[in-house]
Motif scaffolding. Structure first.
Motif, short mmCIF file in Angstrom:
data_model
loop_
_atom_site.label_atom_id
_atom_site.label_comp_id
_atom_site.label_asym_id
_atom_site.label_seq_id
_atom_site.Cartn_x
_atom_site.Cartn_y
_atom_site.Cartn_z
N LYS A 179 61.92 24.05 17.66
CA LYS A 179 61.84 22.98 18.67
C LYS A 179 63.18 22.27 18.83
O LYS A 179 63.92 22.09 17.87
N HIS A 186 65.16 18.64 19.84
CA HIS A 186 64.88 17.24 19.49
C HIS A 186 63.94 16.57 20.49
O HIS A 186 63.23 15.64 20.15
N ASP A 187 63.96 17.05 21.75
CA ASP A 187 63.09 16.42 22.74
C ASP A 187 61.70 17.07 22.77
O ASP A 187 60.88 16.78 23.64
N GLY A 188 61.44 17.96 21.82
CA GLY A 188 60.11 18.56 21.72
C GLY A 188 59.95 19.87 22.47
O GLY A 188 58.94 20.57 22.29
N SER A 189 60.94 20.23 23.29
CA SER A 189 60.80 21.48 24.04
C SER A 189 61.10 22.68 23.13
O SER A 189 61.70 22.54 22.07
N GLY A 193 61.03 17.66 13.01
CA GLY A 193 60.54 19.00 13.36
C GLY A 193 61.55 20.11 13.10
O GLY A 193 61.43 21.19 13.67
#
Lengths: 529, 323
Positions: A94, A96-99, A209
């Protein structure tokens, strides 16, 4: 390769498990000598730039503590044919922005480099890439402009940015604003950007994450402190937890100081003396100042005499205060292409004098020796040491240890005859070093760009050209080992010492493995408790 | 008066033009900056391409002409080390230097003039002798050494103050300042002291010499004969009469410290402009060097102009001549 990879991942998993247990709400403050020039990882190829970038971004191929390659964002790579490499990408990573991380980001990052690269150009990482083809979200084919055996090594500093976040910040005008300000600075690395100021503090926060597992520190502050004494003072005053590049003088004092731990690591940098091979060389003359009828540095006996005149043991023990190792070749032992068949250099001033006499210089001659004085620890001191050693065997030496600002442009104009600077094999394999230094300067085959002594040895040239085309690692290794043996035997490059680097931390506070490339990486620094 | 100011500004533009040519030619003479910063494994092709991309393959006059035409449009160019506009880079670091320098110069002047006037007024007292002895120390001890000793004493051994950095900053008028937070003040104290040390010594000596001279003049004798109190004599007459050399030195010192507080900024890791210029010189970042030196020239011209105007304010003779 497979067992190695397995072991590596097991080691990483173990490290993660241990660190997860130990991690408490903690901040690590590091005082480092240099920092990034921008937060765009593709802007500069400078060591301290890449070191800072490794906190926020990941690379396709990871370069381990000993600079040998390991899986990074790519889990494996294979050469499908002469001009195609297949990279399998890690799944479930992942940003850092979750994508999600996928092949699109790799293609985007590679294609972005030639556009946004600065003068310390990162295009060297992708110079062999002709095209990038996405096969599926986790498989990518790289087409090269010919057989490119070193491609995985080129990729150890190929940072992957998010194609979504960096989309609008990929021209020379917009890149700095987008990355330095934050919106584009999204990576898959262990830490997220909080703030940064050029030449100031880089403040980071843990990315929970992260695919290697959670880092040991919740917050990391990387402070730029270029002055060696101030950095050490900040450590002693408790302002920072870890510092890099302790000077050799301070290192001696630290050994009697129980409040500070010193950690010594081998450096990738080796000091090489270089002897100009042109028929007419500018800075060599007879002792009375008159011009010599030919360049003595082209005589193998003279070069051997110069080698024999160097007392490497004293150089390490006295000049470097023990922080170094005598060197016999241009790469540290264990690197891909280092040879263990090269003898330990000998110190024998009597024989050196005799060889000089045999070569027709019983009275010796005079040289101007040029070196950097502000690039690597001890460079000026080693230079002065060499000057004395040469003078003792009859080669009168005028030592000029000068700023790198003046040294490198003059070296590029081929103004020097005898000169020394450090060379670090940052990719951990021989084509980086021998391809640039030992091959004759030939733009056709793209080698020898840093050969500033007009050195040409047909055998070495052939071996290196062959090596560049050989994709199979084992025969390739043999070719480079042979090229190293041949080059060192010519003694136009005389390796003097391998440097060592010192880190320091508060006593009993942290534990980490020094890296050959001298990087100080917060993720791999563990609290000791 | 207006003519005087215009004449000064014209002189300034001339100085700045000459400055830019000198820096351009100087940096060109040292060599191609690409050689210092390019990665060693770059091929011949990449090297040539990079040199071309930054316009460094053009003849010197052409590079200078491009620089000038951008300058006319208000563009100082982009640093090729940081890839940010040069003015932004300098402006971002100016507040740090500004607060450090102003605090240290003001402290040095206020303290130095008071101590100096005292030392000149009572030259034989033991306190005056001590002050003068200390001022000799301030002159003769190199400032990097004083800086390191300050760090060693107050940060390492006593642990009272931080050893470097800017500490906590707070935004005021859109700019970050350290001196407005307690933590920031703690950080600024040692570097300001370090920077003030030399200036303090100079101010003491100037004020003392001036005071001694004026105390012997008829003005003071008559003032005393008229029964004016000693305190009033010192404040109204002595201070005013010794002001001219002090203001001159204050202006010059302010300029040079703003531009070249390099040593203190380096030792205390203070992220100011002095460090920026030194870093730029070591990598031959020409756009930053040129812009910085041009701005420095401008700064000196403006300070000198201000000093001249202040003279006119405090000394009526100057006013008569200037008009």
């Amino acid at each position: 390769m497979n067992t190695r990879r397995l072991l590596a991942s097991a080691a990483i998993a173990l490290g993660v498990a241990l660190s997860a247990e130990l991690s408490v709400a903690q901040t690590l403050t590091m005082g480092v000598r240099g920092g990034p020039e921008s937060l765009d990882p593709h802007y500069s190829a400078l060591g301290s730039h890449a070191e800072a970038a490794k906190h926020i971004y990941d690379t396709l191929v990871w370069s381990g503590d000993d600079l040998q390659i390991e899986p990074g964002l790519a889990t494996s790579w294979t050469a499908l044919d002469d001009t195609t490499w297949e990279f399998k990408l890690r799944e479930g990573v992942k940003f850092h922005d979750g994508s999600d991380f996928d092949a699109e980001d790799v293609k985007f990052s590679i294609e972005r480099i030639p556009v946004v690269s600065g003068p310390t150009t990162t295009t060297i990482y992708v110079r062999r890439v002709a095209a990038v083809e996405i096969v599926d979200p986790h498989t990518i084919h790289i087409k090269t402009d010919g057989p490119a055996a070193t491609l995985p090594y080129d990729f150890v500093r190929l940072f992957i940015v998010s194609s979504d976040a960096a989309k609008d910040y990929s021209t020379p005008e917009t890149a700095a604003a987008g990355f330095n300000g934050g919106p584009a600075a999204v990576g898959t690395g262990p830490y997220k950007l909080v703030s940064w100021e050029p030449k100031g503090d880089l403040v980071l926060e843990r990315f929970d994450g992260y695919w290697r597992g959670k880092g040991p520190w919740e917050k990391v502050i990387r402070k730029e402190m270029p002055n060696d004494s101030s950095r050490l003072a900040a450590l002693k005053a408790g302002q920072v937890d870890v510092i890099n590049y302790v000077s050799s003088v301070d290192y001696l004092a630290l050994q009697r100081d129980s409040s500070v731990d010193a950690i010594v690591g081998d450096s990738v940098y080796i000091m090489n003396l270089q002897l100009d091979q042109r028929a007419d060389t500018p800075l060599v003359r007879a002792k009375d100042g008159s011009k010599l009828d030919k360049n003595p540095l082209r005589d193998a006996k003279v070069r051997e005499a110069i080698d024999l005149a160097i007392d490497r043991r004293s150089m390490v023990d006295i000049v470097l205060e023990g922080l170094g190792k005598p060197a016999n070749q241009m790469m540290p032992p264990g690197f891909f292409g280092s040879s263990d068949k090269i003898a330990t250099p000998e110190y024998n001033p009597e024989r050196a004098r005799k060889l000089l006499a045999d070569a027709g210089y019983p009275e010796g001659f005079e040289i101007d020796l040029y070196c950097t004085s502000d690039r690597l620890p001890g460079d000026a001191a080693i230079c002065q040491g060499l000057g004395q050693m040469f003078t003792q065997v009859g080669i009168k030496t005028n030592v000029n240890a000068i700023s790198k600002t003046v040294y490198f442009p003059a070296q590029a104009r081929l103004e020097y005859s005898v000169f020394m600077n450090g060379w670090g094999t940052l990719t951990g394999e021989a084509s980086y070093t021998l391809g640039s230094l030992a091959h004759s300067n030939d733009p056709e085959v793209k080698m020898g760009a840093y050969n500033r002594i007009e050195y040409k040895n047909e055998t070495v040239d052939k071996l290196l050209e062959e090596g560049a085309k050989t994709l199979d690692p084992e025969p390739r290794r043999k070719l480079y080992e042979q090229a190293m043996v041949e080059t060192m035997a010519d003694r136009v490059y005389i390796s003097v010492v391998q440097l060592q680097t010192v880190w320091a931390s508060k006593a009993n506070s942290v534990i980490f493995q020094p890296r050959f490339d001298e990087d100080t990486l917060a993720f791999f620094i563990k609290p000791k408790s | 008066m207006l003519g005087f100011i215009i004449q000064r500004l014209l002189q300034a533009s001339l100085v700045m033009a000459v400055m830019s040519v000198i820096v351009f030619v100087g940096v060109y003479a040292i060599g191609n900056p690409i050689e210092i910063v390019i990665p060693p494994d770059a091929t011949q092709e990449i090297r040539a391409e990079t040199i071309k991309r930054f316009g460094l393959d053009l003849p010197l006059w052409q590079q200078y002409f491009i620089f000038l035409s951008n300058l006319v449009q208000g563009d100082f160019g982009r640093s090729f080390i940081y890839n940010t506009p040069v003015l932004e880079l300098i402006a971002g670091r100016l507040p740090a230097t500004l607060e450090l320098v102003l605090i240290s110069i003001l402290t040095a002047t206020l303290l130095g003039v008071s101590l100096g006037v005292y030392a000149g007024y009572r030259p034989h007292s033991w306190l005056a002798r001590t002050i003068m002895a200390l001022s000799v120390l301030g002159f003769s001890v190199p400032s990097f050494w004083v800086g390191l000793i300050l760090i060693l004493t107050f940060a390492v051994n006593l642990g009272w103050l931080p050893a470097g950095g800017r500490g906590e900053v707070i935004a005021f008028l859109g700019v970050d300042w350290s001196f407005l937070t307690p933590d920031g003040l703690a950080h600024i104290l040692l570097p300001a002291l370090n920077l003030a040390f030399f200036k303090l010594a100079m101010m003491i000596r100037l004020a003392r010499a001036g005071t001694r001279e004026i105390m012997l003049t008829d003005t003071i004798k008559f003032a005393r004969a008229a029964g004016i109190s000693e305190g009033r004599i010192l404040r109204r007459h002595v201070l005013k009469l010794i002001a001219i050399p002090i203001i001159t030195v204050f202006g010059l010192e302010l300029g040079s410290t703003l531009a070249f507080a390099v040593v203190t900024e380096t030792i205390f890791s203070w992220p100011g402009v002095g460090k920026l210029i030194i870093d730029s010189i070591t990598v031959l970042d020409r756009p930053v060097m040129v812009a910085y030196l041009i701005l420095t020239a401008l700064l000196f011209v403006l300070i000198n102009l201000t000093v001249d105007l202040v003279y006119a304010l405090i000394d009526p003779r100057m006013r008569a001549r200037g008009a």
